[in-house]
Structures are given as structure tokens and as C-alpha cells.
Write a protein that holds these residues in place. Structure first.
Motif, short mmCIF file in Angstrom:
data_model
loop_
_atom_site.label_atom_id
_atom_site.label_comp_id
_atom_site.label_asym_id
_atom_site.label_seq_id
_atom_site.Cartn_x
_atom_site.Cartn_y
_atom_site.Cartn_z
N ALA A 45 0.84 -1.20 0.00
CA ALA A 45 0.00 0.00 0.00
C ALA A 45 0.87 1.26 0.00
O ALA A 45 1.89 1.32 0.69
N ALA A 46 0.45 2.24 -0.78
CA ALA A 46 1.19 3.51 -0.86
C ALA A 46 0.93 4.39 0.34
O ALA A 46 1.71 5.29 0.63
N GLY A 47 -0.18 4.16 1.03
CA GLY A 47 -0.56 5.02 2.13
C GLY A 47 -1.22 6.29 1.64
O GLY A 47 -1.56 6.43 0.46
N ASP A 48 -1.38 7.23 2.54
CA ASP A 48 -2.03 8.49 2.20
C ASP A 48 -1.07 9.67 2.14
O ASP A 48 -1.50 10.81 1.96
N SER A 49 0.23 9.40 2.31
CA SER A 49 1.22 10.47 2.18
C SER A 49 2.57 9.86 1.80
O SER A 49 2.78 8.65 1.96
N PHE A 50 3.45 10.69 1.30
CA PHE A 50 4.80 10.21 0.97
C PHE A 50 5.79 11.36 1.10
O PHE A 50 5.43 12.54 1.01
N ILE A 51 7.05 10.99 1.31
CA ILE A 51 8.15 11.94 1.27
C ILE A 51 9.02 11.57 0.08
O ILE A 51 9.41 10.41 -0.08
N SER A 52 9.30 12.54 -0.76
CA SER A 52 10.17 12.35 -1.91
C SER A 52 11.46 13.12 -1.69
O SER A 52 11.43 14.26 -1.21
N VAL A 53 12.60 12.51 -2.05
CA VAL A 53 13.88 13.17 -1.84
C VAL A 53 14.78 12.98 -3.05
O VAL A 53 14.73 11.94 -3.71
N ASN A 54 15.56 14.01 -3.36
CA ASN A 54 16.55 13.95 -4.44
C ASN A 54 17.83 14.64 -3.99
O ASN A 54 17.80 15.52 -3.13
N VAL A 55 18.94 14.25 -4.61
CA VAL A 55 20.23 14.80 -4.21
C VAL A 55 21.13 14.92 -5.43
O VAL A 55 21.02 14.14 -6.38
N THR A 56 22.03 15.91 -5.42
CA THR A 56 22.98 16.10 -6.50
C THR A 56 24.33 15.49 -6.13
O THR A 56 24.60 15.24 -4.96
N PRO A 57 25.20 15.28 -7.11
CA PRO A 57 26.54 14.77 -6.78
C PRO A 57 27.33 15.73 -5.89
O PRO A 57 28.29 15.32 -5.22
N GLN A 58 26.95 17.00 -5.89
CA GLN A 58 27.63 17.99 -5.06
C GLN A 58 27.10 18.05 -3.64
O GLN A 58 27.57 18.84 -2.82
N GLY A 59 26.11 17.21 -3.31
CA GLY A 59 25.60 17.15 -1.96
C GLY A 59 24.48 18.13 -1.65
O GLY A 59 24.24 18.45 -0.48
N GLN A 60 23.75 18.58 -2.66
CA GLN A 60 22.56 19.41 -2.44
C GLN A 60 21.35 18.48 -2.45
O GLN A 60 21.11 17.78 -3.43
N ALA A 61 20.60 18.48 -1.37
CA ALA A 61 19.44 17.59 -1.25
C ALA A 61 18.19 18.40 -0.95
O ALA A 61 18.25 19.46 -0.31
N ALA A 62 17.06 17.90 -1.40
CA ALA A 62 15.77 18.54 -1.12
C ALA A 62 14.71 17.46 -0.98
O ALA A 62 14.77 16.43 -1.68
N ALA A 63 13.77 17.67 -0.08
CA ALA A 63 12.70 16.70 0.17
C ALA A 63 11.38 17.42 0.36
O ALA A 63 11.34 18.55 0.86
N VAL A 64 10.30 16.77 -0.04
CA VAL A 64 8.95 17.31 0.20
C VAL A 64 8.07 16.19 0.74
O VAL A 64 8.26 15.01 0.43
N TRP A 65 7.11 16.58 1.57
CA TRP A 65 6.15 15.64 2.17
C TRP A 65 4.77 16.06 1.66
O TRP A 65 4.33 17.19 1.89
N ILE A 66 4.11 15.14 0.98
CA ILE A 66 2.81 15.41 0.36
C ILE A 66 1.80 14.38 0.83
O ILE A 66 2.12 13.18 0.91
N ARG A 67 0.58 14.82 1.11
CA ARG A 67 -0.46 13.87 1.51
C ARG A 67 -1.68 14.07 0.63
O ARG A 67 -1.86 15.08 -0.05
N ARG A 68 -2.56 13.05 0.67
CA ARG A 68 -3.82 13.12 -0.08
C ARG A 68 -4.71 14.19 0.46
O ARG A 68 -4.81 14.33 1.69
#
Length: 457
Positions: free
Chosen positions: A434-457
Motif C-alpha cells: 500500500a502507498a498510504g495516504d502520504s509520501f516523502i520524496s527526496v533527491n540529491v545532486t553529486p555535489q551534496g545538495q538535497a531537497a525533500a517534500v512531504w505530500i499527503r492526499r
């Protein structure tokens, strides 16, 4: 004696009319989706490709095969740049975009098309939006020119088989299209989208490589919550399939080796992973304050409840990627807690999942650091097994994939046949999770810059 006014004195502007005070936005919601991807150019096609395990990886068609260390990647093959790729448009808009395409490279075209698709999907209507409070926030990487842009200019400077730089100013440069630069500026997606749709509100461009998508969502959410806009088109575009960009990636990154079956090349968190796969894509969403969306009766697909960013360089320690990802995840959780959403269960994590040996190891360690061991973690998936690294647009495509799954089942990580011992995550390996009703997505660059977002239904 009456006062006199000099004929050269500047006119005094009349006092501006008072603007009615607006109540602060209580939350930021998603009301429209648009996607250009190796799995298709609609959210439904993307979801179907993810759930069915379809791969977008095949032999290159845009760049020479055999010229680089790899000959396969994930191209958005259904995107041709034809005006039909931009979705249903009025004839006047079609003419405008066709004219503007002369100064749009492929990356910019994909970004603009995804934005127009998102606006159509959201039911965008001029009479429901204040143009001065509707804007654009777009992510990208630096966009590289195609070599042929300079071919005639370089040819004009060849003497005795050698390029003579002293001739460039007088003989070479005049042969280069004077509008060449407009085709490749990374702020142009936001500019074109705003101009075509007469969106006069906040306009911003972020160039953070793979972290651009989540960073753009974070900035857009903050902009709306601050009361600076009612609605923003938020997107990102990227391509790593390019004569020069592919050459850069070949020399600077670890790419997966070609296989007899190229669809098996991208193997996130797998014991047999050997590098990332090059791809291209773009996606956009329409973000609105909840009050604005509800007032116009819009369908709401999700709500942003948290976001976070981080940068960790070589001085941060021996594994800066792990530190950056963990910081971004914690920041997104703190942001949600501060907004009163701390009790929301995390349905799943959409990992960066690059399929690089070191990156996957460090990302898995960050997930353990933040969420605990496998038994404590939410399910973890990633779409990169299907289409590799799409660059700056990848995060936005991945977010739409997760968003489409909420309330139902997730898609499995493609090519994850044997979870690597150095990746102790609760990996999704079948379609029954089950995917649930929310998720956190994260991405990062080779230079160490990361960003994340938390989204819900």
C-alpha cells in the motif's frame, strides 16, 4: 504668495488604491498535473508504466550510439515538439507557442509543454485567477547548447585545417544565430510559461540539478503561504541525453554498462547495480492556496505538508551524500510538525535511487538514520529503475508517480532482484504494498545538495 511649481518638476503619482487585506493561506494544494516522460506524456500513462514494470530505456536516437561509453538511455520518445504535445490549446495560443519554439531547445519545450498540460488538467480559466497573483516557479539544470549552433561560425575560422581564434570576432561570430542564447537560458521555461499565459505574479527559476524539483516545490509552497501568490505553476525540466551533457556524464559519473537487455541497466539498491542511466523528462503541477482552490471548485490531488533542503560538501565528513539526505528528510519532517501535521503517518518514501553503488549505500544509511531499521521504516520505492536519471525534471516526474499511487498500491522497484547488503531499506519489490495516504520524496545532486517534500492526499 501662492506656491508655484517648476515646469520641470516631476509629476506626483496619485496614491495607490488600498488593496483589500487577504487572509493568510492555511495550506497549499495541488490541482493540476502535467508530465513528459520516457513512460508517456500523461499522469495515467506514467502510472501504468510504473505499475506494469515497463521500462523507458532503449537505444539512443538523439545522439550517436557507439560514441560514448554507453549507447542506451531513457528518452521521452513520445515528445516530438509538435504543438499537439502541449495539450488542448486555443488557436491563438498554438500560434504563439509555435512562434516561440524558434527560441526553445528541447529541454525548454518539454518544460513548457508540461506546464500547459498541467494548466489544462487543472481547469485553468482566466476569469478564476488574478493574473497579478498567479506566477511560475521552475527548476532546471544549466542547459547546454547543441554543437551545431556554432558549426558555421567555427567553419568560417578554419585556416589550413586549424581553428584560428583570432578570426572569431569578425568572421565566426556573425555566423551564429543572434538569438542562439535565448534557446538555452535556464530561466526561459518560467519566462515562456508566464508570457504565454499572462501570469504576472512571482516568477523564479532554480538551477539545482537533481534537487531542483523538490526545491522548487519548497519555494513555491513558502511563497503561497507568505501570501505573495494565490497560485503558481511549479515544474522542472531536464535532459542528460545530449551530445555534450552525455559526454560530461561519461567522464564525471559512474554510468551503468550496456547490457544485452538495456531495460535491466538501471538497478536501484540491487546487489548487481553498477551505475546510473541517462534520461530526460519534465513535469509540472499547479499549486494553489486551499482557499483559492476551494473557491473555484477545483479538484485537489494533494497537499504539501512539509519540505526541507540541505547542502553537505566534502568538509561535512566522509559521506556527505548521507548527511545531506538525512538533513533534508529531517527538515521536511520538522516543517510538517511545525505546521501541525506531525501525527501524519508516512505512507512511503520515494527515494532518489540513483543505482550508483556509493549513492545508494549512502541514501540507505540516511533512511536508516532518520526512520530506523527495516521494521521501523515506511516502504521505500523509486522510479529510476524504469527510466534512470532524468536530471532536474526527474524529481517532479517521480513525485507525480507517487501522488498517483496514494490511496492504492505502490509500484515495485524495477530490476531489484537482490537487495544489496549495504542497502538495509524496506524496499518495495511487488505491487501488493500500500502507498498510504502520504509520501516523502527526496533527491540529491553529486555535489551534496538535497531537497525533500512531504505530500499527503
Amino acid at each position: 504668495m501662492p506656491a508655484t511649481t517648476s515646469p520641470n518638476a516631476p509629476a506626483v503619482a496619485p496614491a495607490a488604491a488600498a488593496t483589500p487585506a487577504r487572509k493568510p493561506a492555511t495550506s497549499v494544494v495541488i490541482t493540476g498535473l502535467g508530465v513528459i516522460s520516457p513512460l508517456g506524456n500523461t499522469p495515467d500513462a506514467l502510472l501504468d508504466g510504473l505499475r506494469s514494470g515497463r521500462s523507458g530505456i532503449a537505444e539512443f536516437t538523439q545522439i550517436p550510439t557507439g560514441a560514448y561509453c554507453v549507447s542506451h538511455g531513457a528518452e521521452a520518445r513520445q515528445f516530438t515538439g509538435d504543438i499537439q504535445d502541449y495539450g488542448p490549446l486555443e488557436k491563438s495560443m498554438q500560434r504563439t507557442i509555435k512562434k516561440g519554439s524558434k527560441v526553445m531547445c528541447r529541454e525548454i519545450e518539454m518544460g513548457v509543454a508540461s506546464a500547459q498540460l498541467a494548466l489544462h488538467h487543472a481547469g485553468f480559466s482566466p476569469d478564476q485567477f488574478d493574473r497579478d497573483r498567479t506566477g511560475v516557479l521552475f527548476g532546471s539544470d544549466y542547459i547546454m547548447s547543441l554543437p551545431e549552433e556554432y558549426a558555421e561560425g567555427i567553419a568560417a575560422c578554419i585556416e589550413d585545417g586549424k581553428f584560428q581564434f583570432s578570426k572569431w570576432g569578425q568572421q565566426g561570430l556573425p555566423e551564429v544565430n543572434p538569438l542562439w542564447l535565448l534557446k538555452y537560458l535556464p530561466n526561459m521555461p518560467a519566462s515562456h510559461i508566464a508570457i504565454y499565459n499572462d501570469l504576472r505574479g512571482p516568477n523564479n527559476s532554480l538551477t539545482l540539478r537533481e534537487a531542483s524539483s523538490c526545491a522548487a516545490i519548497a519555494e513555491a509552497t513558502s511563497t503561497i503561504l507568505r501570501g505573495h501568490a494565490d497560485a503558481l505553476v511549479v515544474g522542472a525540466t531536464g535532459s542528460r541525453v545530449h551530445p555534450l551533457r552525455t559526454m560530461h556524464a561519461s567522464t564525471q559519473e559512474t554510468l551503468a554498462a550496456d547490457r544485452d537487455d538495456p531495460t535491466e541497466m538501471s538497478r536501484p539498491f540491487d546487489a548487481a547495480r553498477d551505475g546510473s542511466v541517462l534520461g530526460e523528462g519534465a513535469a509540472s503541477m499547479l499549486f494553489e492556496s486551499r482557499e483559492h482552490a476551494e473557491a473555484r471548485g477545483a479538484a485537489i490531488f494533494g497537499e504539501v505538508i512539509g519540505y526541507g533542503t540541505s547542502a553537505a560538501g566534502e568538509f561535512a565528513g566522509p559521506r556527505p551524500i548521507q548527511i545531506a539526505i538525512a538533513n533534508a528528510l529531517r527538515a521536511a519532517i520538522r516543517s510538517a510538525q511545525a505546521a501541525g501535521h506531525g501525527d501524519t503517518p508516512v505512507g512511503h518514501v520515494h527515494a532518489h535511487g540513483l543505482a550508483d553503488i556509493d549513492f545508494d549505500r549512502d541514501e540507505a544509511a540516511a533512511i536508516v538514520d532518520v526512520f530506523g531499521d527495516v521494521e521501523s521504516q515506511p516502504p521505500v520505492t523509486t522510479a529510476k529503475g524504469h527510466f534512470g536519471n532524468l536530471g532536474a525534471g526527474g524529481g517532479m516526474v517521480e513525485i507525480i508517480g507517487s501522488l498517483m499511487c496514494l490511496g492504492s498500491n505502490l509500484f515495485a522497484i524495477r530490476n531489484l532482484d537482490s537487495l544489496a547488503a549495504d542497502c538495509p531499506i524496506r524496499a518495495v519489490t511487488d505491487a501488493s504494498v500500500a502507498a498510504g495516504d502520504s509520501f516523502i520524496s527526496v533527491n540529491v545532486t553529486p555535489q551534496g545538495q538535497a531537497a525533500a517534500v512531504w505530500i499527503r492526499r
